[in-house]
Scaffold this active site. Structure first.
Site, PDB file in Angstrom:
ATOM      1  N   GLU A 177       1.000  -0.651  -0.181  1.00 18.31           N
ATOM      2  CA  GLU A 177       0.075  -0.020   0.009  1.00 18.31           C
ATOM      3  C   GLU A 177       1.040   1.482  -0.103  1.00 18.31           C
ATOM      4  O   GLU A 177       0.452   2.283  -0.716  1.00 18.31           O
ATOM      5  CB  GLU A 177      -1.021  -0.301   1.148  1.00 18.31           C
ATOM      6  CG  GLU A 177      -1.732  -1.028   1.410  1.00 18.31           C
ATOM      7  CD  GLU A 177      -2.701  -1.167   3.312  1.00 18.31           C
ATOM      8  OE1 GLU A 177      -3.897  -0.596   2.609  1.00 18.31           O
ATOM      9  OE2 GLU A 177      -2.105  -1.096   3.284  1.00 18.31           O
ATOM     10  N   LYS A 208     -11.720   2.874   0.710  1.00 16.67           N
ATOM     11  CA  LYS A 208     -11.389   1.629   0.208  1.00 16.67           C
ATOM     12  C   LYS A 208     -11.830   1.143  -1.349  1.00 16.67           C
ATOM     13  O   LYS A 208     -12.625   0.025  -0.661  1.00 16.67           O
ATOM     14  CB  LYS A 208      -9.634   1.297   0.364  1.00 16.67           C
ATOM     15  CG  LYS A 208      -9.113   2.061   1.946  1.00 16.67           C
ATOM     16  CD  LYS A 208      -8.168   1.470   2.526  1.00 16.67           C
ATOM     17  CE  LYS A 208      -7.240   0.102   1.980  1.00 16.67           C
ATOM     18  NZ  LYS A 208      -6.398   0.322   3.368  1.00 16.67           N
TER      19      LYS A 208
END
Length: 141
Positions: free
Chosen positions: A31, A109
């Site tokens: 990430e 997300k």
């Protein structure tokens, strides 16, 4: 929730929906390296009556000013948690615009590695001017 805060949420607000930015927030190394899209919604409560009567931008907070705050935070330095991203957005909005009485921020997300279909996973926070401490120096805004 206090009666005062409940009253705030029944008032006027600016609404920003579906803001989409690429950021590098998260606890996983991939990430931080690759980044991902973040979907943001913002509600900013304030009295819009003067702007409604005057039709003058200086009597309100511009949507673009709130948009810029969100963009700077999401595209800015990485944070581990979505909660920290949202907290930074609400803190900055309350610090920069004293006429805002409350801010709700939803951070999602859309692309999460979980088994099964979903629109997004995320968090939502709500912060009030009545509990805001501008000198807390949580963030450099």
């Amino acid at each position: 929730m206090s009666m005062e805060n409940l009253g705030v949420l029944r008032g006027d607000k600016l609404i920003l929906r579906g803001l989409l930015f690429h950021g590098f927030h998260g606890v996983k190394p991939e990430e931080r390296k690759l980044g991902q899209k973040f979907l943001i919604d913002v509600d900013a409560w304030m009295d819009l009556q003067a702007a409604g009567k005057s039709d003058v931008l200086s009597d309100t907070v511009s949507y673009t000013d709130i948009y810029r705050i969100v963009k700077e935070v999401v595209e800015g330095p990485p944070k581990n948690l979505l909660e920290a991203v949202a907290e930074h957005i609400t803190f900055t909005a309350l610090a920069k615009f004293p006429q805002i009485t409350a801010v709700r921020v939803k951070v999602g997300k859309p692309h999460v590695a979980v088994p099964g279909p979903l629109d997004y996973l995320g968090i939502e926070i709500l912060r009030y001017r009545s509990s805001f401490k501008p000198d807390s120096n949580l963030f450099n805004s």
